[in-house]
Design a protein around this motif. Structure first.
Motif, PDB file in Angstrom:
ATOM      1  N   GLU A 174      -0.646   7.644   0.035  1.00  0.00           N
ATOM      2  CA  GLU A 174      -1.863   7.470  -0.172  1.00  0.00           C
ATOM      3  C   GLU A 174      -2.789   7.049   1.046  1.00  0.00           C
ATOM      4  O   GLU A 174      -3.909   7.515   1.403  1.00  0.00           O
ATOM      5  CB  GLU A 174      -2.339   6.402  -1.117  1.00  0.00           C
ATOM      6  CG  GLU A 174      -3.714   6.177  -1.583  1.00  0.00           C
ATOM      7  CD  GLU A 174      -3.906   4.922  -2.548  1.00  0.00           C
ATOM      8  OE1 GLU A 174      -5.055   4.476  -2.469  1.00  0.00           O
ATOM      9  OE2 GLU A 174      -2.756   4.642  -3.441  1.00  0.00           O
ATOM     10  N   GLN A 232       0.995  -1.189  -0.044  1.00  0.00           N
ATOM     11  CA  GLN A 232       0.077  -0.083  -0.086  1.00  0.00           C
ATOM     12  C   GLN A 232       0.883   1.203  -0.141  1.00  0.00           C
ATOM     13  O   GLN A 232       1.746   1.278   0.796  1.00  0.00           O
ATOM     14  CB  GLN A 232      -0.995  -0.044   0.984  1.00  0.00           C
ATOM     15  CG  GLN A 232      -1.830   1.182   1.101  1.00  0.00           C
ATOM     16  CD  GLN A 232      -2.917   0.930   2.367  1.00  0.00           C
ATOM     17  OE1 GLN A 232      -2.761   0.201   3.229  1.00  0.00           O
ATOM     18  NE2 GLN A 232      -3.861   1.860   2.370  1.00  0.00           N
ATOM     19  N   ASP A 233       0.558   2.166  -0.906  1.00  0.00           N
ATOM     20  CA  ASP A 233       1.539   3.276  -0.987  1.00  0.00           C
ATOM     21  C   ASP A 233       1.230   4.320   0.355  1.00  0.00           C
ATOM     22  O   ASP A 233       0.091   4.419   0.821  1.00  0.00           O
ATOM     23  CB  ASP A 233       0.967   4.313  -1.994  1.00  0.00           C
ATOM     24  CG  ASP A 233       1.732   5.552  -2.246  1.00  0.00           C
ATOM     25  OD1 ASP A 233       2.776   5.417  -2.700  1.00  0.00           O
ATOM     26  OD2 ASP A 233       1.214   6.614  -1.793  1.00  0.00           O
ATOM     27  N   LEU A 234       2.221   4.622   1.277  1.00  0.00           N
ATOM     28  CA  LEU A 234       2.140   5.309   2.321  1.00  0.00           C
ATOM     29  C   LEU A 234       1.683   6.812   2.255  1.00  0.00           C
ATOM     30  O   LEU A 234       1.110   7.090   3.139  1.00  0.00           O
ATOM     31  CB  LEU A 234       3.701   5.310   2.898  1.00  0.00           C
ATOM     32  CG  LEU A 234       3.810   6.068   4.324  1.00  0.00           C
ATOM     33  CD1 LEU A 234       2.795   5.214   5.367  1.00  0.00           C
ATOM     34  CD2 LEU A 234       5.099   5.857   4.783  1.00  0.00           C
TER      35      LEU A 234
END
Length: 538
Positions: free
Chosen positions: A326, A322-324
């Motif tokens: 985001e 998961q993109d941090l």
């Protein structure tokens, strides 16, 4: 080779905080060797040191001894030393029946558990054993004593001689080690002497175990106090000798003629070794279990079996896919900006004051429910002084805009809500559940669940159609509450406000068990020794 043909019968007890080893001559029953050592979260390595010393002292070769092992770490280490595993309660019971057949109650305190064993005679001459045990919570165990004595800087050699009798006893929460620490903190700030604080802690431990472990059963004489804390700490033994006779008097328990209560509540010699001594009794009866020697254990540890030094973990958020950025955009709270206020005019509003167990919070709302000012600070031990600081902060924030506050009403909530209502003539004192529900309904269209992590409690409030439908509250255990999270962050040198930001930097993290905070602190100390960094632990 039978038990009597061997040179020694070995009893090993690998507990949560210490390792105990005893060696008995099978022919004479003489206790030839014994050792007790703290293992500092390295039980296998400590057991190796002790068995190496035993082998050197007596020149023991593999197969010349029969070994049984018990304790929380016993099952994993049994095959590495050639021992058979025995459950702790069975080992204690066998040792007591052998050495003290007249005992009717055994109270055993360990580093991370507490147990009471009731021995009841049956009509057929056999003895029935009822066991009550707490191994999920540090409240009432040796872990609390370790924690508080270290905090008060009481040396180990002095701890054992501190008394209970003749000292003033203060109320301390015995249900949770962290709650006990909080009470100790407050009393320490008032200048209470360390010896009185420790005596008060012993009192709380005894009362907690009597309340939780007796479970309607009566501790009948004679009573044996076993385990390291009882063996080494005078004040703890005296606390039991003070409380159990009161219980006997209340329940009309007859005492043997001529016996004094103190003579019926005893800590036998070698009380810290009774689990290991019970293992020896099993070794007399059972076949097999040839002791393999310290060298075999050393080889196993060198190959990575049973060692506490190997590092194992799980992927952290940074590598979860998961993109941090985001993630933060979705869940991070936006920074609050105070609204502009008209200079030179009054700013009427209402004050909400929440005096919690570890912090005090206040808000100043206008008549439309908009937040004009807010304040937060950790408690300094006096809720009235804390509240005054909150009022001062709210006033300063309003006056910074050139406006003048005009308080239209005050409502209090939290642990100190009633006293603050009376002192400041507030309009009402709301229970926290109602305050949470009112706030959620004001801010959200249809709230379903409210989760509140407080300093010393955790609440879950379930709402349906604008009403509270269910409510759960944990006030008995500090696991997962704000006080613990704050303490861990501070121990690593981080403000609690940066806890999440710091943790997000980790790419790997250790995996901890669920449960008691003091047990978790031991796990944290262990993973630190394995090289885990603060951000990974957080």
């Amino acid at each position: 080779m039978t038990a009597s043909e061997r040179r020694f019968l070995l009893g090993l007890d690998v507990g949560s905080t210490s390792v105990k080893v005893v060696a008995v001559d099978p022919k004479t029953s003489e206790l030839r060797w014994r050792d007790y050592q703290r293992h500092e979260s390295r039980p296998a390595e400590r057991l190796l040191d002790m068995l190496s010393a035993f082998d050197r002292t007596f020149g023991v070769e593999p197969g010349e001894a029969r070994a049984f092992i018990t304790g929380v770490g016993g099952a994993a280490l049994a095959p590495l030393v050639g021992a058979r595993y025995v459950q702790e309660v069975a080992a204690i019971a066998l040792a007591v029946e052998k050495r003290h057949p007249d005992a009717r109650t055994v109270i055993e305190l360990g580093g991370q558990d507490a147990k009471i064993v009731f021995f009841e005679a049956e009509d057929d001459g056999r003895t029935r054993k009822l066991v009550s045990m707490n191994d999920k919570c540090a409240g009432g165990t040796g872990a609390v004593i370790d924690k508080i004595s270290n905090k008060l800087k009481v040396p180990l050699d002095s701890l054992g001689t501190l008394a209970y009798r003749g000292l003033k006893i203060y109320p301390i929460a015995g249900k949770c080690g962290v709650f006990a620490e909080t009470d100790i903190n407050g009393l320490q700030k008032r200048g209470v002497a360390p010896e009185e604080l420790m005596a008060s802690l012993y009192d709380a431990i005894v009362l907690q175990n009597l309340a939780v472990l007796s479970r309607g059963n009566t501790l009948r004489p004679s009573v044996l106090l076993l385990g390291g804390p009882h063996a080494f700490i005078l004040g703890l033994r005296e606390a039991w000798q003070a409380h159990i006779p009161r219980l006997w008097e209340e329940r009309g328990v007859p005492l043997p003629e001529g016996a004094t209560p103190d003579s019926l509540i005893v800590t036998p010699r070698d009380a810290e070794f009774y689990c290991a001594l019970g293992c020896v009794e099993f070794a007399r009866q059972e076949e097999g279990c040839d002791y393999l020697g310290a060298d075999r254990l050393a080889a196993s540890l060198a190959a990575g079996h049973g060692s506490a030094t190997s590092r194992r973990g799980a992927p952290a958020i940074a590598v979860s896919g998961q993109d941090l950025a985001e993630f933060r955009r979705e869940y991070e709270r936006p920074a609050w900006t105070p609204p502009p206020l008209p200079a030179g005019q009054t700013a009427p509003g209402f004050v909400g004051l929440d005096a919690g167990s570890t912090s005090t919070k206040a808000v100043y709302l206008d008549e439309g429910g908009r937040v004009l000012a807010k304040a937060y600070q950790l408690s300094r031990g006096n809720p009235i002084e804390d509240a005054i600081e909150m009022f001062r902060s709210l006033r300063q924030q309003v006056e910074a805009h050139g406006a003048r506050p005009e308080v239209l009403g005050v409502v209090t909530t939290g642990y100190a809500k009633d006293i603050l209502r009376d002192v400041f003539s507030a309009d009402a004192a709301l229970v926290e559940t109602v305050a949470h529900a009112e706030s959620a309904l004001h801010l959200y269209r249809d709230p379903h669940v409210i989760v509140d992590v407080g300093g010393q409690d955790i609440k879950i409030i379930v709402m349906r159609n604008g009403r509270v439908k269910d409510f759960r509250l944990n006030t008995q255990c500090s696991a997962g509450n704000g006080y613990f999270l704050q303490a861990i962050a501070q121990n690593f040198g981080y403000p609690v406000e940066t806890f999440a930001e710091t943790a997000f930097e980790a790419r790997e993290m250790p995996v901890f068990g669920y449960g008691c905070v003091l047990f978790l602190q031991s796990e944290i100390a262990n993973v630190q020794r394995q090289g885990w960094r603060p951000e990974e632990i957080l």
